[in-house]
Design a protein around this motif. Structure first.
Motif, PDB file in Angstrom:
ATOM      1  N   LYS A 112      23.921   7.999 -22.512  1.00  0.00           N
ATOM      2  CA  LYS A 112      23.301   9.033 -21.634  1.00  0.00           C
ATOM      3  C   LYS A 112      22.754  10.133 -22.403  1.00  0.00           C
ATOM      4  O   LYS A 112      23.473  10.449 -23.499  1.00  0.00           O
ATOM      5  CB  LYS A 112      24.204   9.735 -20.359  1.00  0.00           C
ATOM      6  N   ILE A 113      21.428  10.639 -22.120  1.00  0.00           N
ATOM      7  CA  ILE A 113      20.850  11.709 -23.095  1.00  0.00           C
ATOM      8  C   ILE A 113      20.333  12.825 -22.402  1.00  0.00           C
ATOM      9  O   ILE A 113      19.627  12.274 -21.342  1.00  0.00           O
ATOM     10  CB  ILE A 113      20.212  11.110 -24.222  1.00  0.00           C
ATOM     11  N   GLY A 114      20.240  13.932 -22.637  1.00  0.00           N
ATOM     12  CA  GLY A 114      19.463  14.773 -21.758  1.00  0.00           C
ATOM     13  C   GLY A 114      19.418  16.282 -22.369  1.00  0.00           C
ATOM     14  O   GLY A 114      19.803  16.418 -23.585  1.00  0.00           O
ATOM     15  N   PHE A 115      19.102  17.371 -21.542  1.00  0.00           N
ATOM     16  CA  PHE A 115      19.203  18.693 -22.014  1.00  0.00           C
ATOM     17  C   PHE A 115      19.710  19.461 -20.628  1.00  0.00           C
ATOM     18  O   PHE A 115      19.911  19.100 -19.358  1.00  0.00           O
ATOM     19  CB  PHE A 115      17.949  18.973 -22.470  1.00  0.00           C
ATOM     20  N   PHE A 116      19.866  20.746 -20.969  1.00  0.00           N
ATOM     21  CA  PHE A 116      20.292  21.796 -19.823  1.00  0.00           C
ATOM     22  C   PHE A 116      18.904  22.783 -19.569  1.00  0.00           C
ATOM     23  O   PHE A 116      18.336  23.114 -20.439  1.00  0.00           O
ATOM     24  CB  PHE A 116      21.535  22.519 -20.295  1.00  0.00           C
ATOM     25  N   THR A 117      18.925  23.033 -18.301  1.00  0.00           N
ATOM     26  CA  THR A 117      17.909  23.620 -17.887  1.00  0.00           C
ATOM     27  C   THR A 117      18.375  25.120 -17.006  1.00  0.00           C
ATOM     28  O   THR A 117      17.299  25.538 -16.562  1.00  0.00           O
ATOM     29  CB  THR A 117      16.954  23.191 -16.782  1.00  0.00           C
ATOM     30  N   PRO A 118      19.338  25.540 -16.589  1.00  0.00           N
ATOM     31  CA  PRO A 118      20.813  25.029 -17.296  1.00  0.00           C
ATOM     32  C   PRO A 118      21.383  23.852 -16.517  1.00  0.00           C
ATOM     33  O   PRO A 118      22.691  23.580 -16.763  1.00  0.00           O
ATOM     34  CB  PRO A 118      21.684  26.466 -16.746  1.00  0.00           C
ATOM     35  N   LYS A 119      20.659  23.152 -15.448  1.00  0.00           N
ATOM     36  CA  LYS A 119      21.365  22.240 -14.886  1.00  0.00           C
ATOM     37  C   LYS A 119      21.240  20.680 -15.898  1.00  0.00           C
ATOM     38  O   LYS A 119      20.257  20.915 -16.777  1.00  0.00           O
ATOM     39  CB  LYS A 119      20.741  21.720 -13.344  1.00  0.00           C
ATOM     40  N   MET A 120      22.276  19.950 -15.703  1.00  0.00           N
ATOM     41  CA  MET A 120      22.132  18.886 -16.560  1.00  0.00           C
ATOM     42  C   MET A 120      20.940  17.889 -16.127  1.00  0.00           C
ATOM     43  O   MET A 120      20.963  17.511 -15.119  1.00  0.00           O
ATOM     44  CB  MET A 120      23.437  18.149 -16.431  1.00  0.00           C
ATOM     45  N   VAL A 121      19.824  17.732 -17.005  1.00  0.00           N
ATOM     46  CA  VAL A 121      18.833  16.814 -16.776  1.00  0.00           C
ATOM     47  C   VAL A 121      18.796  15.478 -17.511  1.00  0.00           C
ATOM     48  O   VAL A 121      18.781  15.830 -19.154  1.00  0.00           O
ATOM     49  CB  VAL A 121      17.476  17.603 -16.994  1.00  0.00           C
ATOM     50  N   ASP A 122      18.661  14.474 -17.338  1.00  0.00           N
ATOM     51  CA  ASP A 122      18.739  13.387 -18.141  1.00  0.00           C
ATOM     52  C   ASP A 122      17.083  13.194 -18.690  1.00  0.00           C
ATOM     53  O   ASP A 122      16.054  13.497 -18.346  1.00  0.00           O
ATOM     54  CB  ASP A 122      18.952  12.062 -17.390  1.00  0.00           C
ATOM     55  N   SER A 123      17.227  12.658 -19.940  1.00  0.00           N
ATOM     56  CA  SER A 123      15.825  12.244 -20.512  1.00  0.00           C
ATOM     57  C   SER A 123      16.132  10.976 -21.379  1.00  0.00           C
ATOM     58  O   SER A 123      17.102  10.333 -21.303  1.00  0.00           O
ATOM     59  CB  SER A 123      15.356  13.180 -21.329  1.00  0.00           C
ATOM     60  N   ASP A 124      14.796  10.343 -21.712  1.00  0.00           N
ATOM     61  CA  ASP A 124      15.089   9.073 -22.813  1.00  0.00           C
ATOM     62  C   ASP A 124      15.296   9.266 -24.265  1.00  0.00           C
ATOM     63  O   ASP A 124      15.751   8.594 -24.635  1.00  0.00           O
ATOM     64  CB  ASP A 124      13.743   8.286 -22.678  1.00  0.00           C
ATOM     65  N   SER A 125      15.238  10.570 -24.749  1.00  0.00           N
ATOM     66  CA  SER A 125      15.211  10.787 -25.967  1.00  0.00           C
ATOM     67  C   SER A 125      15.539  12.313 -26.235  1.00  0.00           C
ATOM     68  O   SER A 125      14.907  12.879 -25.431  1.00  0.00           O
ATOM     69  CB  SER A 125      14.236  10.132 -26.977  1.00  0.00           C
ATOM     70  N   LEU A 126      15.909  12.804 -27.293  1.00  0.00           N
ATOM     71  CA  LEU A 126      15.748  13.928 -28.283  1.00  0.00           C
ATOM     72  C   LEU A 126      14.956  13.814 -29.343  1.00  0.00           C
ATOM     73  O   LEU A 126      15.513  13.029 -30.298  1.00  0.00           O
ATOM     74  CB  LEU A 126      17.125  14.587 -28.344  1.00  0.00           C
ATOM     75  N   GLU A 127      14.092  14.738 -29.577  1.00  0.00           N
ATOM     76  CA  GLU A 127      13.043  14.915 -30.790  1.00  0.00           C
ATOM     77  C   GLU A 127      13.619  15.501 -31.882  1.00  0.00           C
ATOM     78  O   GLU A 127      14.432  16.551 -31.498  1.00  0.00           O
ATOM     79  CB  GLU A 127      11.829  14.888 -30.496  1.00  0.00           C
ATOM     80  N   THR A 128      13.025  15.616 -33.134  1.00  0.00           N
ATOM     81  CA  THR A 128      13.285  16.452 -34.016  1.00  0.00           C
ATOM     82  C   THR A 128      13.036  18.140 -33.519  1.00  0.00           C
ATOM     83  O   THR A 128      12.197  18.339 -32.955  1.00  0.00           O
ATOM     84  CB  THR A 128      12.369  16.235 -35.321  1.00  0.00           C
ATOM     85  N   GLY A 129      14.194  18.770 -33.964  1.00  0.00           N
ATOM     86  CA  GLY A 129      14.430  20.332 -33.773  1.00  0.00           C
ATOM     87  C   GLY A 129      14.950  20.505 -32.059  1.00  0.00           C
ATOM     88  O   GLY A 129      14.967  21.519 -31.941  1.00  0.00           O
ATOM     89  N   GLU A 130      14.895  19.436 -31.440  1.00  0.00           N
ATOM     90  CA  GLU A 130      15.465  19.887 -29.851  1.00  0.00           C
ATOM     91  C   GLU A 130      16.867  19.853 -29.935  1.00  0.00           C
ATOM     92  O   GLU A 130      17.735  19.191 -30.794  1.00  0.00           O
ATOM     93  CB  GLU A 130      15.034  18.775 -29.128  1.00  0.00           C
ATOM     94  N   ILE A 131      17.296  20.433 -28.997  1.00  0.00           N
ATOM     95  CA  ILE A 131      18.926  20.801 -28.674  1.00  0.00           C
ATOM     96  C   ILE A 131      19.127  20.124 -27.363  1.00  0.00           C
ATOM     97  O   ILE A 131      18.515  20.346 -26.254  1.00  0.00           O
ATOM     98  CB  ILE A 131      19.321  22.121 -28.720  1.00  0.00           C
ATOM     99  N   GLY A 132      20.125  19.174 -27.023  1.00  0.00           N
ATOM    100  CA  GLY A 132      20.566  18.627 -26.074  1.00  0.00           C
ATOM    101  C   GLY A 132      21.972  18.000 -26.039  1.00  0.00           C
ATOM    102  O   GLY A 132      22.911  18.322 -26.910  1.00  0.00           O
TER     103      GLY A 132
END
Length: 599
Positions: free
Chosen positions: A238-258
């Motif tokens: 599982k991979i994703g980021f906070f919005t501040p809710k937990m949101v799933d995504s397919d990838s994290l790119e260069t420079g991103e935090i998740g």
């Protein structure tokens, strides 16, 4: 998202200068949460943070912002703690960023922790943006605060933005400053995957959740990754980021935090500051610098009230250490309290928070021993021992000298309180290093023994200065001192959990404090109980708990006095026998409350 349109930044400031409130306004303005989902200090997720009004854990949130030029930017914001005990949390957050907002309360000006955090940002080579908060208050002094930022921190604050975290004034202008003045991340998006492990925590449903900053390449769901420090390999489930809710995504790119979740159950595979790489190209990848390991300065032992709870305590501490990299522990056994953990902390507040979290999050009932610092004991045979527990003190005849840690403390206050603060520092064996003035504020720099400031020093500073002084310190080195171990004896039995180290000049006062407190805490028995504080074989303080006494002469009506005396002598002999063979039951509450005296 184009790498040039990403901004990773942290908000750093002194306690109560409005970091979390400004974060709320940024989230609200960019639409991270709808107005019905908003609450005060939304990033302070722990109950204990909301109750105490302090940030303990740095939190990250991704915000999408459309600038005035029409471009869409991704803002990765980190809200950091302000208290000196959580500075390791701040330094780790800054390592994942390129910029920092140096937030200063316009009513209070630059404080000690503002300066300390600005230096941390400087060490991490970050672009710093000074921001003045709380301009809606009548007592705010914008020009004076700008001058202080220039004098104390050395930042050009002539164009520093004025905002109000409470009303939202200046927030749109601040967002424009962030996207135009803070740099974008540096990293090679075509290189092999490489990410910094910034933080981690344990979730009972998901296992270990890992917060990462992608430095090179990208991380995608299903990718097989390797942790360089431990050599463990996992697949990203599982991979994703906070919005501040937990949101799933397919990838994290260069420079991103998740975040990534790998189904990891063995928490030892996850070390904060580790480099995560693609498992296929492990030979070619260089590890990232990571973080300096935190060095605990205060030590205390935690024992479960019920001996059967020890496995639960150890398991809980491991899960908590995953979430707090500055918390360290080892197993310990006490003759009085059984198995427990010897724990290291960055300060007394840090210890208090960890203890409270173990109680709340894991339903444990604990006894804490007297906090102590790490002493260096030089023996006559030339060897050196690190002493963190007074119970491990070697025989005094074998000791050549003992060194204790000293700190360089910076105290900032209105100059009218300077006399009281200087008296306090002298009372705590402080050595003055420097005095300077910024406007009507004095900046005192003192060298102080760490053992003298970990207890109530911060409270005394606040009390003397009516809350206006601020205090920060860094460990400076070790110096030889006349230190002794004070043992507490109950009914001539040494009670190790109550023993402590202190300077010889303060030993009698602190020993007397504890025995006087114990006299009120230990219930009376059928025999009298002596309570003593001792240095080696020398008793320095004593109290006695009187025995229960039955009126054995009640049935004697008149008659010869010798009959009454005989009964009283018989009772006295019985009491003496009972004291020899009787065990004194010390309730757990007595341990806890007696130790509070030291605080």
């Amino acid at each position: 998202m184009n790498q040039k349109n990403i901004r990773n930044f942290a908000i750093v400031a002194h306690i109560d200068h409005g970091k979390s409130t400004l974060s709320d306004r940024l989230i609200e303005y960019t639409g991270g949460l709808q107005s019905r989902e908003m609450k005060a200090q939304v990033l302070d997720s722990m109950d204990i943070e909301r109750e105490r009004g302090i940030t303990i854990k740095a939190q990250t949130v991704r915000l999408n912002y459309t600038a005035k030029d029409g471009q869409v930017y991704q803002l990765n914001l980190m809200d950091t703690p302000g208290h000196v005990d959580f500075s390791y949390e701040v330094s780790r957050s800054l390592a994942a960023c390129e910029g920092a907002l140096i937030l200063v309360d316009a009513t209070q000006g630059v404080q000690a922790q503002t300066l300390a955090n600005a230096y941390l940002a400087l060490d991490n080579d970050l672009e710093m943006l000074p921001v003045l908060n709380k301009i809606d208050l009548p007592s705010s002094d914008v020009d004076g605060t700008r001058a202080q930022i220039a004098d104390v921190i050395g930042l050009d604050a002539a164009g520093a933005l004025c905002v109000s975290g409470k009303t939202g004034d200046g927030v749109p202008e601040l967002l424009e400053e962030i996207v135009h003045k803070l740099p974008s991340p540096r990293g090679n998006e075509n290189a092999a995957s490489r990410a910094l492990l910034v933080d981690s925590w344990y979730d009972s449903y998901l296992g270990v959740v890992i917060l990462v900053r992608v430095v090179d390449g990208r991380l995608v769901r299903g990718q097989k990754i390797k942790f360089m420090a431990t050599g463990a390999e996992y697949s990203i489930e599982k991979i994703g980021f906070f919005t501040p809710k937990m949101v799933d995504s397919d990838s994290l790119e260069t420079g991103e935090i998740g975040f990534i979740i790998t189904g990891m159950k063995t928490i030892h595979d996850c070390k904060v500051g580790d480099t995560i790489i693609d498992a296929k190209c492990s030979d070619k990848c260089e590890p990232l610098p990571g973080f300096k390991p935190s060095i605990p300065v205060v030590f205390s032992s935690f024992f479960p009230v019920e001996a059967d709870d020890y496995p639960n305590l150890r398991d809980s501490a491991e899960k908590l250490a995953l979430n707090d990299a500055s918390f360290m522990f080892t197993t310990e056994k006490s003759s009085a309290l059984g198995f427990g953990l010897r724990c290291g902390f960055l300060g007394l507040l840090h210890m208090e928070i960890i203890s409270e979290r173990l109680r709340r999050e894991f339903n444990l009932t604990l006894i804490n021993t007297v906090p102590s610092v790490l002493y260096k004991v030089y023996l006559r045979d030339g060897s050196v021992i690190d002493l963190e527990n007074p119970a491990d003190m070697p025989d005094p005849t074998k000791i050549a000298s003992i060194e204790e840690p000293w700190v360089r403390a910076t105290i900032m206050m209105p100059d009218k309180y300077m006399g009281g603060i200087m008296s306090l520092c002298s009372e705590r064996r402080g050595v003055q290093e420097n005095i300077s003035y910024v406007g009507n504020r004095a900046v005192l720099v003192y060298q102080l023994p760490l053992a003298e400031i970990v207890f109530d020093f911060y409270d005394r500073v606040k009390s003397i200065s009516s809350g206006y002084a601020s205090f920060d310190y860094v460990v400076h080195g070790y110096k030889a001192s006349d230190l002794v171990k004070v043992s507490i004896l109950v009914n001539d039995e040494n009670v190790e959990p109550l023993s402590f180290m202190c300077h010889r000049s303060a030993a009698e006062k602190r020993g007397r404090q504890i025995v006087e407190r114990l006299k009120d805490l230990i219930p009376r028995h059928q025999f009298k109980i002596p309570l003593q504080a001792a240095i080696g074989g020398k008793i320095i303080a004593r109290e006695t708990i009187a025995a229960y006494r039955k009126d054995v002469t009640a049935k004697c009506y008149g008659g010869d006095i010798t009959r009454k005396r005989k009964l009283l002598e018989k009772q006295k002999e019985g009491k003496k026998r009972m004291r020899t063979f009787g065990n004194v039951e010390i309730p757990q509450s007595a341990f806890i409350n007696a130790l509070k005296v030291s605080n």
